[in-house]
Structures are given as structure tokens and as C-alpha cells.
Design a protein around this motif. Structure first.
Motif: not given
Length: 129
Positions: A58, A114-115, A117-121
Motif C-alpha cells: 500500500i 493500521e493507518e 493500510f489506508k492509501s489516502d492517508l
């Protein structure tokens, strides 16, 4: 122009490379990004950390969004036993609380566990000043 990736292993190598890069970039502080991951196992080539295995593709997918001239440092923090030691340098000196962690060096901006894991973040961390 693009960006550069540097792989390091361990705290001492990270500190040396991060300081060199910050000096090279001078006033472009914050253009050095560091991704912390558990060491990769020699046989499998995968990290002992399952969250790191999940987050790495990611994070890598968002690397094209790095600002031109940026440096991306991929840092292996050690084996599981070293990481679990509450007195390891990453936890004591850098105040890391978990892996994976992605941070913009020299700023308080970071994504933990886990943050990542979020492509937008991840993209936001790479692109916002």
C-alpha cells in the motif's frame, strides 16, 4: 526529477543516513520520509510483522506521489525479540510505538500500524506540507 529510495537496517545506520539526507536537503526539511518495518526473514523474504507485510504494498503504491527530490528510507527495525524490548533505540529515542510506522522526518506527522493500510492517508502524508 523523482525521488530516491535508501534501505537501512538498524538504528545506527538510520540515524547516519537520515542526518546525511537532511543536510543534503537543507531547507527542504520534511522531504525525507521513513518507513519502519520488522526485519525480513531470509528464507521467505517477508517481514516477521504481519501488519508490515500488509502495509508495504500500500505504501509502495503511493510512492509515485512523493514530491520531487524526496528521499524514502526503508528501515528494518530488527527481529521480533529486539523490537519487543521496550528499551530498544527506536522506542526510546524515536518514540515509535509500533510497526509499521511511516513518518515525515523532522515533523510530528506520522502514520502508525493500521493507518498505513489506508492509501489516502499515505498519499496525504506524502503530499501535504
Amino acid at each position: 526529477m523523482g525521488w530516491t529510495e535508501i534501505s537501512v537496517r538498524g538504528y545506527a545506520e538510520l540515524v547516519r543516513v537520515a542526518r546525511e539526507q537532511q543536510q543534503l536537503h537543507g531547507r527542504a526539511r520534511g522531504r525525507v520520509f521513513i518507513y519502519f518495518s520488522g526485519d525480513k526473514e531470509p528464507l521467505s523474504g517477508s517481514s516477521w510483522c504481519p501488519d508490515c507485510v500488509k502495509a508495504e504494498p500500500i505504501v509502495r503504491a503511493e510512492l509515485p506521489h512523493l514530491p520531487d527530490g524526496s528521499v524514502f528510507i526503508y528501515c528494518q527495525v530488527g527481529d521480533r525479540a529486539y523490537w519487543k524490548d521496550p528499551n530498544n533505540e527506536f522506542k526510546k529515542d524515536l518514540k515509535l510505538t509500533g510497526v509499521p510506522t511511516l513518518l515525515k522526518y523532522g515533523t510530528p506527522q506520522k502514520l502508525v500500524e493500521e493507518e498505513c493500510f489506508k492509501s489516502d492517508l499515505v498519499r496525504m502524508l506524502f503530499t501535504e506540507d
